[in-house]
Design a protein around this motif. Structure first.
Motif, PDB file in Angstrom:
ATOM      1  N   LYS A  12       0.834  -1.200   0.000  1.00 25.77           N
ATOM      2  CA  LYS A  12       0.000   0.000   0.000  1.00 25.77           C
ATOM      3  C   LYS A  12       0.869   1.251   0.000  1.00 25.77           C
ATOM      4  O   LYS A  12       0.593   2.216  -0.709  1.00 25.77           O
TER       5      LYS A  12
ATOM      6  N   ASN B 132      -4.272   5.419  -1.665  1.00 25.15           N
ATOM      7  CA  ASN B 132      -4.889   6.276  -0.645  1.00 25.15           C
ATOM      8  C   ASN B 132      -5.928   5.501   0.173  1.00 25.15           C
ATOM      9  O   ASN B 132      -6.312   4.385  -0.166  1.00 25.15           O
ATOM     10  N   ASP B 133      -6.395   6.144   1.235  1.00 28.13           N
ATOM     11  CA  ASP B 133      -7.259   5.464   2.201  1.00 28.13           C
ATOM     12  C   ASP B 133      -8.681   5.211   1.714  1.00 28.13           C
ATOM     13  O   ASP B 133      -9.452   4.555   2.399  1.00 28.13           O
ATOM     14  N   GLU B 134      -9.055   5.743   0.543  1.00 27.21           N
ATOM     15  CA  GLU B 134     -10.369   5.427  -0.021  1.00 27.21           C
ATOM     16  C   GLU B 134     -10.416   3.981  -0.505  1.00 27.21           C
ATOM     17  O   GLU B 134     -11.478   3.386  -0.603  1.00 27.21           O
ATOM     18  N   PHE B 135      -9.261   3.436  -0.825  1.00 30.74           N
ATOM     19  CA  PHE B 135      -9.168   2.068  -1.326  1.00 30.74           C
ATOM     20  C   PHE B 135      -9.072   1.098  -0.164  1.00 30.74           C
ATOM     21  O   PHE B 135      -8.545   1.417   0.890  1.00 30.74           O
ATOM     22  N   GLY B 136      -9.578  -0.093  -0.397  1.00 27.86           N
ATOM     23  CA  GLY B 136      -9.442  -1.173   0.560  1.00 27.86           C
ATOM     24  C   GLY B 136      -8.940  -2.406  -0.173  1.00 27.86           C
ATOM     25  O   GLY B 136      -8.837  -2.422  -1.404  1.00 27.86           O
TER      26      GLY B 136
ATOM     27  N   MET C 196     -11.760  -0.001  -4.961  1.00 28.83           N
ATOM     28  CA  MET C 196     -12.758   0.867  -4.346  1.00 28.83           C
ATOM     29  C   MET C 196     -13.946  -0.003  -3.901  1.00 28.83           C
ATOM     30  O   MET C 196     -14.192  -1.062  -4.471  1.00 28.83           O
ATOM     31  N   LYS C 197     -14.693   0.482  -2.929  1.00 32.50           N
ATOM     32  CA  LYS C 197     -15.869  -0.234  -2.454  1.00 32.50           C
ATOM     33  C   LYS C 197     -16.938  -0.216  -3.541  1.00 32.50           C
ATOM     34  O   LYS C 197     -17.125   0.783  -4.231  1.00 32.50           O
ATOM     35  N   LYS C 198     -17.623  -1.339  -3.712  1.00 34.30           N
ATOM     36  CA  LYS C 198     -18.675  -1.492  -4.722  1.00 34.30           C
ATOM     37  C   LYS C 198     -19.993  -1.865  -4.046  1.00 34.30           C
ATOM     38  O   LYS C 198     -20.001  -2.321  -2.893  1.00 34.30           O
TER      39      LYS C 198
ATOM     40  N   GLU D 237     -17.750  -4.352   4.460  1.00 33.28           N
ATOM     41  CA  GLU D 237     -16.464  -3.752   4.811  1.00 33.28           C
ATOM     42  C   GLU D 237     -16.050  -4.217   6.196  1.00 33.28           C
ATOM     43  O   GLU D 237     -16.861  -4.237   7.121  1.00 33.28           O
TER      44      GLU D 237
ATOM     45  N   LYS E  12      -8.328  -2.090   5.791  1.00 38.01           N
ATOM     46  CA  LYS E  12      -9.710  -2.011   5.326  1.00 38.01           C
ATOM     47  C   LYS E  12      -9.893  -3.093   4.259  1.00 38.01           C
ATOM     48  O   LYS E  12      -9.148  -3.138   3.279  1.00 38.01           O
TER      49      LYS E  12
END
Length: 115
Positions: free
Chosen positions: A24, A30-34, A55-57, A62, A69
């Motif tokens: 990472k 960045n922190d938007e990604f998990g 990215m969250k879908k 979560e 994350k």
């Protein structure tokens, strides 16, 4: 009033956690990604593991696992419940490995399984 906390279906070894934080940082994610953990059809045994930053879908659950994350589609939990993800950095093997108690069989590459 109590809040239900759902237990994460997967876990990481300390080696996997260390490598995930390293990746990472190196890739400047960045922190938007998990970390997406899941399965998809294919591979020599019928199903492949999915492991990568995303990215969250819609339909994702979560989790925060060891400070990471994690995103997982709700339907994938059936195939991955109890799985431990490790990172090997030895002479004979290097990379992430999946110890999945739900897999009836796995192939030689270690990234494909059947249930």
């Amino acid at each position: 009033m109590s809040i239900a906390v759902e237990t994460a279906p997967v876990s990481f070894t300390p080696g996997a956690v260390k490598e995930l934080f390293k990746l990472k940082d190196q890739q400047e994610i960045n922190d938007e990604f998990g970390l997406r953990v899941g399965v998809e059809g294919g591979g020599c045994s019928g199903m492949n593991y999915i492991l990568g930053f995303d990215m969250k879908k819609d339909g994702d659950q979560e989790y925060i696992i060891d400070g990471i994350k994690v995103f997982m589609h709700k339907a994938h939990g059936l195939y991955l419940a109890g799985m431990q993800i490790d990172y090997q950095d030895g002479l004979n093997a290097r990379g992430f490995t999946f110890n999945n108690p739900n897999a009836a069989s796995t192939c030689g590459c270690g990234s494909s399984f059947s249930v």
